[in-house]
Design an enzyme around this catalytic site. Structure first.
Site, PDB file in Angstrom:
ATOM      1  N   ASP A 176     -66.573  -8.965 -55.446  1.00 27.81           N
ATOM      2  CA  ASP A 176     -66.373 -10.404 -55.590  1.00 27.81           C
ATOM      3  C   ASP A 176     -67.232 -10.925 -56.732  1.00 27.81           C
ATOM      4  OD1 ASP A 176     -68.965 -10.749 -54.659  1.00 27.81           O
ATOM      5  OD2 ASP A 176     -68.369 -11.504 -52.688  1.00 27.81           O
ATOM      6  N   ASN A 184     -67.696 -23.304 -58.576  1.00 28.13           N
ATOM      7  CA  ASN A 184     -66.707 -24.276 -58.094  1.00 28.13           C
ATOM      8  C   ASN A 184     -67.365 -25.626 -57.809  1.00 28.13           C
ATOM      9  OD1 ASN A 184     -64.165 -23.087 -58.197  1.00 28.13           O
ATOM     10  ND2 ASN A 184     -64.377 -22.096 -56.216  1.00 28.13           N
ATOM     11  N   ASP A 193     -60.390 -21.457 -60.973  1.00 29.20           N
ATOM     12  CA  ASP A 193     -59.082 -20.809 -61.128  1.00 29.20           C
ATOM     13  C   ASP A 193     -58.998 -20.054 -62.450  1.00 29.20           C
ATOM     14  OD1 ASP A 193     -58.321 -21.818 -58.697  1.00 29.20           O
ATOM     15  OD2 ASP A 193     -57.006 -23.378 -59.507  1.00 29.20           O
ATOM     16  N   ASP A 219     -62.419 -15.301 -53.918  1.00 31.89           N
ATOM     17  CA  ASP A 219     -62.914 -14.633 -55.125  1.00 31.89           C
ATOM     18  C   ASP A 219     -63.152 -13.148 -54.872  1.00 31.89           C
ATOM     19  OD1 ASP A 219     -65.152 -15.188 -53.426  1.00 31.89           O
ATOM     20  OD2 ASP A 219     -66.491 -14.794 -55.114  1.00 31.89           O
TER      21      ASP A 219
END
Length: 302
Positions: A176, A184, A193, A219
């Site tokens: 990840d 974010n 994104d 993620d």
């Protein structure tokens, strides 16, 4: 009742082509095929054999289907494709393969002293393309363009079965993005994104043809690596880690999320279920996080 002439006219007017084919692979007759959107006049084939018209592999396949239908005595339905390269001497064929559904019905009488079948060929290219598109949508993550969790799990189950039958090595990488939540929170989900999309692009460019890269969720990503032991998997995973870091550092983003951490799990004979493999990879991932992130770790079995 129709007269013989009227019956012949009806058969000739059929939109899909109807082939009368003998066991030896001869085109005894061709009727119909009047839908010019999909078919060309095939009358020149009458009296010829598959071996004169098609490459050996495709000719043999047609012969096998005829033999199967004659052996069963029942209608056989098959789907197949024909490309320009399958037809001998064809210089100006279609750019893409054409897909057909063949309905093969054994005849109760012989043609030219041979058992024979009636083969109705229907052009299903549009249907096939739609099916492939729907399959793609059901298996691929829209944002990363990698396979989704469902496809990954299906392939994991398949590789797990193959491993226990043949003992061929296979490894799973789970990774990840480091500090993705902070990215974010600081920059918003559109920025996140963009990062997910960039990671997916690097995966597609880096993994081998036989590997399967998937967005596992959020993620978190996974790469299934058949025929690969732990050492080989670590080399591939670390190369992927370095490439992802290079791409993220080149992006016009705050330097919050620029690396990945991952864990590797090689399939083991003692594994009784796929979940054991996933959990071992997750523990490797947590180990990488605890050791400072931006690394690939593997939990070694006792």
């Amino acid at each position: 009742m129709f007269s013989l002439k009227q019956t012949q006219a009806i058969l000739t007017a059929l939109p899909d082509p109807v082939f009368i084919l003998t066991r030896s692979g001869k085109y005894a007759n061709i009727l119909g095929g009047t839908d010019t959107r999909y078919y060309h006049n095939g009358s020149a084939l009458i009296g010829r054999f598959f071996s004169e018209v098609l490459v050996a592999e495709k000719a043999n396949w047609f012969m096998q289907q005829i033999a199967l239908a004659l052996q069963s005595g029942q209608m056989l339905v098959v789907e197949y494709q024909l490309a320009g390269s399958d037809v001998l001497g064809l210089e100006d064929g279609p750019d893409e393969p054409i897909w057909f559904e063949g309905r093969i019905q054994p005849l109760a009488f012989q043609i030219d002293g041979e058992d024979a079948v009636l083969w109705v060929a229907s052009n299903i290219t549009a249907r096939h393309q739609l099916q492939q598109r729907l399959l793609h949508l059901s298996e691929v993550d829209e944002l990363s363009h990698l396979y989704n969790r469902r496809k990954l799990r299906s392939q994991l189950d398949s590789q797990f079965s193959l491993f226990h039958r043949h003992q061929t090595p296979c490894s799973l990488l789970v990774f990840d993005l480091d500090f993705f939540k902070q990215l974010n929170d600081a920059c918003g989900h559109p920025t996140g994104d963009c990062v997910i999309e960039a990671v997916g692009r690097v995966c597609l460019q880096t993994v081998r043809e036989e590997d399967l890269a998937a967005r596992y969720g959020g993620d978190e990503f996974a790469v299934l690596m058949p025929h690969t032991n732990t050492q080989q998997a670590w080399s591939l995973a670390d190369r992927l880690r370095r490439k992802i870091q290079h791409v993220l550092l080149q992006m016009d983003l705050p330097q919050i999320c620029t690396s990945i951490s991952g864990g590797i799990s090689e399939f083991l004979p003692s594994d009784e279920k796929v979940e054991t493999i996933i959990q071992r990879a997750d523990r490797g991932l947590y180990m990488a996080k605890n050791l400072g992130r931006n690394r690939i770790c593997c939990e070694h079995p006792d």
